[in-house]
Design a protein around this motif. Sequence first.
Motif, PDB file in Angstrom:
ATOM      1  N   ILE A 275      54.559 -17.815  45.870  1.00 17.99           N
ATOM      2  CA  ILE A 275      53.922 -16.936  44.795  1.00 17.99           C
ATOM      3  C   ILE A 275      54.106 -15.313  45.423  1.00 17.99           C
ATOM      4  N   LEU A 276      53.844 -15.219  46.611  1.00 24.95           N
ATOM      5  CA  LEU A 276      53.785 -13.897  47.132  1.00 24.95           C
ATOM      6  C   LEU A 276      55.167 -13.256  47.199  1.00 24.95           C
ATOM      7  N   ALA A 277      56.102 -14.060  47.311  1.00 24.58           N
ATOM      8  CA  ALA A 277      57.560 -13.624  47.337  1.00 24.58           C
ATOM      9  C   ALA A 277      57.884 -12.964  45.576  1.00 24.58           C
ATOM     10  N   LYS A 278      57.215 -13.514  44.649  1.00 17.44           N
ATOM     11  CA  LYS A 278      57.573 -13.320  43.424  1.00 17.44           C
ATOM     12  C   LYS A 278      56.775 -12.358  42.720  1.00 17.44           C
ATOM     13  N   VAL A 279      55.519 -12.058  43.507  1.00 19.40           N
ATOM     14  CA  VAL A 279      54.361 -11.224  42.560  1.00 19.40           C
ATOM     15  C   VAL A 279      54.133 -10.143  43.553  1.00 19.40           C
ATOM     16  N   GLY A 280      54.361  -8.738  43.322  1.00 18.66           N
ATOM     17  CA  GLY A 280      53.819  -7.604  44.281  1.00 18.66           C
ATOM     18  C   GLY A 280      52.582  -7.414  44.006  1.00 18.66           C
ATOM     19  N   ASN A 281      51.821  -6.517  44.913  1.00 19.33           N
ATOM     20  CA  ASN A 281      50.606  -6.191  44.899  1.00 19.33           C
ATOM     21  C   ASN A 281      49.557  -7.550  44.712  1.00 19.33           C
ATOM     22  N   ALA A 282      49.831  -8.269  45.552  1.00 14.56           N
ATOM     23  CA  ALA A 282      49.145  -9.830  45.836  1.00 14.56           C
ATOM     24  C   ALA A 282      48.964 -10.186  47.051  1.00 14.56           C
ATOM     25  N   PHE A 283      47.786 -10.404  47.560  1.00  9.53           N
ATOM     26  CA  PHE A 283      47.532 -10.856  48.980  1.00  9.53           C
ATOM     27  C   PHE A 283      46.711 -12.063  48.986  1.00  9.53           C
ATOM     28  N   VAL A 284      46.420 -12.515  50.341  1.00 16.58           N
ATOM     29  CA  VAL A 284      45.883 -13.689  50.654  1.00 16.58           C
ATOM     30  C   VAL A 284      44.517 -13.238  51.122  1.00 16.58           C
ATOM     31  N   ASN A 294      44.080 -26.629  52.710  1.00 17.86           N
ATOM     32  CA  ASN A 294      44.542 -27.014  51.368  1.00 17.86           C
ATOM     33  C   ASN A 294      44.414 -25.819  50.370  1.00 17.86           C
ATOM     34  N   THR A 295      43.527 -24.746  50.980  1.00 18.74           N
ATOM     35  CA  THR A 295      43.077 -23.641  50.221  1.00 18.74           C
ATOM     36  C   THR A 295      44.017 -22.497  50.299  1.00 18.74           C
ATOM     37  N   ALA A 296      44.382 -21.777  49.216  1.00 19.00           N
ATOM     38  CA  ALA A 296      45.051 -20.710  48.983  1.00 19.00           C
ATOM     39  C   ALA A 296      44.410 -19.787  48.110  1.00 19.00           C
ATOM     40  N   SER A 297      43.515 -18.672  48.416  1.00 21.89           N
ATOM     41  CA  SER A 297      42.789 -17.750  47.975  1.00 21.89           C
ATOM     42  C   SER A 297      43.719 -16.308  47.861  1.00 21.89           C
ATOM     43  N   ILE A 298      44.307 -16.187  46.378  1.00 23.02           N
ATOM     44  CA  ILE A 298      45.284 -15.063  46.383  1.00 23.02           C
ATOM     45  C   ILE A 298      44.570 -14.224  45.306  1.00 23.02           C
ATOM     46  N   ALA A 299      44.538 -12.917  45.617  1.00 25.27           N
ATOM     47  CA  ALA A 299      44.051 -11.796  44.998  1.00 25.27           C
ATOM     48  C   ALA A 299      45.439 -10.946  44.469  1.00 25.27           C
ATOM     49  N   PHE A 300      45.201 -10.884  43.090  1.00 26.83           N
ATOM     50  CA  PHE A 300      46.331 -10.187  42.246  1.00 26.83           C
ATOM     51  C   PHE A 300      45.616  -8.897  41.791  1.00 26.83           C
ATOM     52  N   GLU A 301      46.243  -8.077  42.231  1.00 27.20           N
ATOM     53  CA  GLU A 301      45.481  -6.910  41.940  1.00 27.20           C
ATOM     54  C   GLU A 301      45.643  -6.293  40.551  1.00 27.20           C
ATOM     55  N   TYR A 302      44.636  -5.550  40.048  1.00 25.76           N
ATOM     56  CA  TYR A 302      44.565  -4.833  38.931  1.00 25.76           C
ATOM     57  C   TYR A 302      44.677  -5.803  37.579  1.00 25.76           C
ATOM     58  N   VAL A 303      44.252  -7.045  37.804  1.00 28.72           N
ATOM     59  CA  VAL A 303      44.342  -7.970  36.592  1.00 28.72           C
ATOM     60  C   VAL A 303      43.028  -8.884  36.905  1.00 28.72           C
ATOM     61  N   GLU A 304      42.303  -9.529  35.731  1.00 29.20           N
ATOM     62  CA  GLU A 304      41.263 -10.166  35.854  1.00 29.20           C
ATOM     63  C   GLU A 304      41.355 -11.668  35.955  1.00 29.20           C
ATOM     64  N   GLY A 305      40.727 -12.398  36.832  1.00 32.86           N
ATOM     65  CA  GLY A 305      40.873 -13.812  36.904  1.00 32.86           C
ATOM     66  C   GLY A 305      40.893 -14.611  35.882  1.00 32.86           C
ATOM     67  N   GLU A 306      39.675 -14.354  35.061  1.00 33.51           N
ATOM     68  CA  GLU A 306      39.547 -15.318  33.849  1.00 33.51           C
ATOM     69  C   GLU A 306      40.662 -15.354  32.931  1.00 33.51           C
ATOM     70  N   GLY A 307      41.461 -14.325  32.798  1.00 38.86           N
ATOM     71  CA  GLY A 307      42.535 -14.320  31.911  1.00 38.86           C
ATOM     72  C   GLY A 307      43.532 -14.937  32.533  1.00 38.86           C
ATOM     73  N   ILE A 308      43.800 -14.694  33.869  1.00 40.82           N
ATOM     74  CA  ILE A 308      44.870 -15.402  34.562  1.00 40.82           C
ATOM     75  C   ILE A 308      44.771 -16.953  34.443  1.00 40.82           C
ATOM     76  N   LEU A 309      43.242 -17.332  34.749  1.00 36.09           N
ATOM     77  CA  LEU A 309      43.179 -18.920  34.422  1.00 36.09           C
ATOM     78  C   LEU A 309      43.183 -19.457  33.194  1.00 36.09           C
ATOM     79  N   GLY A 348      40.385 -10.125  40.603  1.00 35.03           N
ATOM     80  CA  GLY A 348      41.873 -10.835  40.227  1.00 35.03           C
ATOM     81  C   GLY A 348      42.191 -12.093  41.142  1.00 35.03           C
ATOM     82  N   THR A 349      41.370 -12.449  41.875  1.00 35.27           N
ATOM     83  CA  THR A 349      41.446 -13.588  42.677  1.00 35.27           C
ATOM     84  C   THR A 349      41.449 -14.762  42.327  1.00 35.27           C
TER      85      THR A 349
END
Lengths: 402, 253
Positions: A275-284, A294-309, A348-349
């Motif tokens: 995921i990090l290779a393909k999406v910029g402005n994202a971090f763990v 087993n857990t990966a908490s990734i923040a996608f900047e500038y967008v909101e989580g519920e929309g992503i889900l 956006g996490t």
Amino acid sequence: MKPIYLDNNATTACDPAVVEAMLPFFTEQFGNASSIHSFGAQVGKAIKQARMQVQSLLGAAHDSEIVFTSCGTESDSTAILSALKANPERRTVITTVVEHPAILTLCTYLEKENYVVHRLRVDRRGRIDLDEYKSLLNERVAIVSAMWANNETGTLFPVEEMAEMAHEKGIVFHTDAVQAVGKVAIDLKNSKIDMLSLSGHKLHAPKGIGVLYVRRNTRFRPLLRGGHQERGRRAGTENSASIVGLGVACELAQQHLVDANRSVKQLRDRLERGILAKVGNAFVNGDTLYRLPNTASIAFEYVEGEGILLLLNRQGIAASSGSACTSGSLEPSHVMRAMAIPYTAAHGTIRFSLSRYNTAEEVDRVIAAVPPVIAQLRKISPYWSGDGPLANPAQMFQPEYA
Amino acid sequence: MIDDARFQTFGCGSAIASSSALTEIIKGKTLDEALQVSNQDIADYLDGLPPEKMHCSVMGREALQAAVANYRGETWNDDHEEGDLVCKCFAIDAPMIESTVRANRLRTLEEVANYTKAGGGCSACHEKIEDILIAVNGRLYASQATPGTARSTPAEGSGKPKLTNYQRIRKIEETLEAIRPTLQRDHGDVTLVGSRRQEDLRRTHRRLPGLCDGGRHPGRRPAETHRSLGRTGTGAAGSRARPRVTFIRQERP
């Protein structure tokens, strides 16, 4: 299109062997474990066996140290309220800012009742300052409660070390290990941990069953009083079917423990890297070196989580988020705030949490699905412009946060 | 006239939907017409929003207000404070309850329910409301001992003379006036149709089910209206002195 479940930190599917072991206890051996007749005769034995299976996974010295409860939350409340009741001259509790609401809501309530609660802060990676912790340990403290693993980021706390430090000062140490059991090795008899909470539905056992480990000789006062079940430490007719299921789940977890830290970890790392290779402005988020496998908490900047889900859900992918919209309040999760993650990232996490049932093929499907979802939401984001964040976002959009 | 409207949002599914709905609603309207669009209109366009998400529709409307103000060269102040949702049944948040408690010097759960509706549904939020009352007033007041608002009469002795018909109807009307704003906020209203004896009131209640939609247009249930009428009475003299009212018809839009 087969759905993909990546929300195992929220709850897990029961292992088929667990379900099979439980079934006789609904319509055949359904008797009350305290009964003498044939309908209950096998139940007591089955419960004892389950108790030993839990004891084995936890590395507890005695099976009598295992108290069955209805859930992790009940175990948490029981532990803290017991320590306060059993040591009435001590009115201080030490905990951390990133605990599960089962601990934090109880502590807020205790403050209303004039108890003192210290909440240890964490740094940007979610780590505790052990010096700050040490400075708070004194004879007024009834109990320290620190989670073994954080449910949102997977970050591990050095609970064994913290228990040693508490023990030196004669303070009871409890850990909410709900997320850690079955994922990391636990050896209670060789630690100074006095009490530990565990929840069945995080390790492929049914919902509605938990355990509180209470080290022998720990001063204890029950939460639920009534009948003499659990040696008088937790009244209420035993949930025999779920207890049996939990026992089997613990045995399976012990068998798969090495696996959890090898193949599941590999899948998690693959997902994260992909995921990090393909999406910029994202971090763990969290402590990437010292966390659950087993857990990966990734923040996608500038967008909101519920929309992503919701967009991921349309493609059959299940995950969760710590954004405000998915919580009860309008603030992002307290864990994100405690790590001082900015709002533009905290909202956006997304938390992806794997289990032994996930496959490489599923991971690859998710890696392919995520980038277009993020792109679609960034197109309508006031913080994003074209291919990158707005050059000067502070000038363009200044929301007021309550 | 508005030819086209677009939106940007850093928000959840409901925020995206609310913003999109609003841009659809206002196309073809004049600016002044657009400003008449309420957050309830946005929610209705979407066939309703869950209580936790109602604030998304409010935000949409505020964005429109800010945009129009910006176009007209005016300044627009956002004084709308939001906080934790307390009452899920009626989507009321903590700052709203607190400011209403302060502004009206409220003291009891019942008064909070009368003024804001919060706590008038499933009652699961009562502890949180009591916490707010304690935070504002320093303590919790028992329901009976409410000096309350300007409208209620002070407690009187038990030797109170019986009311004349005219006095009784006046008292009833005064009470209905006190609760009318709450109903009108939900596009409803109340009319006094008649008055009968206390015993008949109970039978009447059972014949009037479902006055409250319970969903998108929550209103006061007959029992609450009856209680409020019962309390705003002549004090400690008991049921005989209470105005006997029945047939409260709640008008729906």
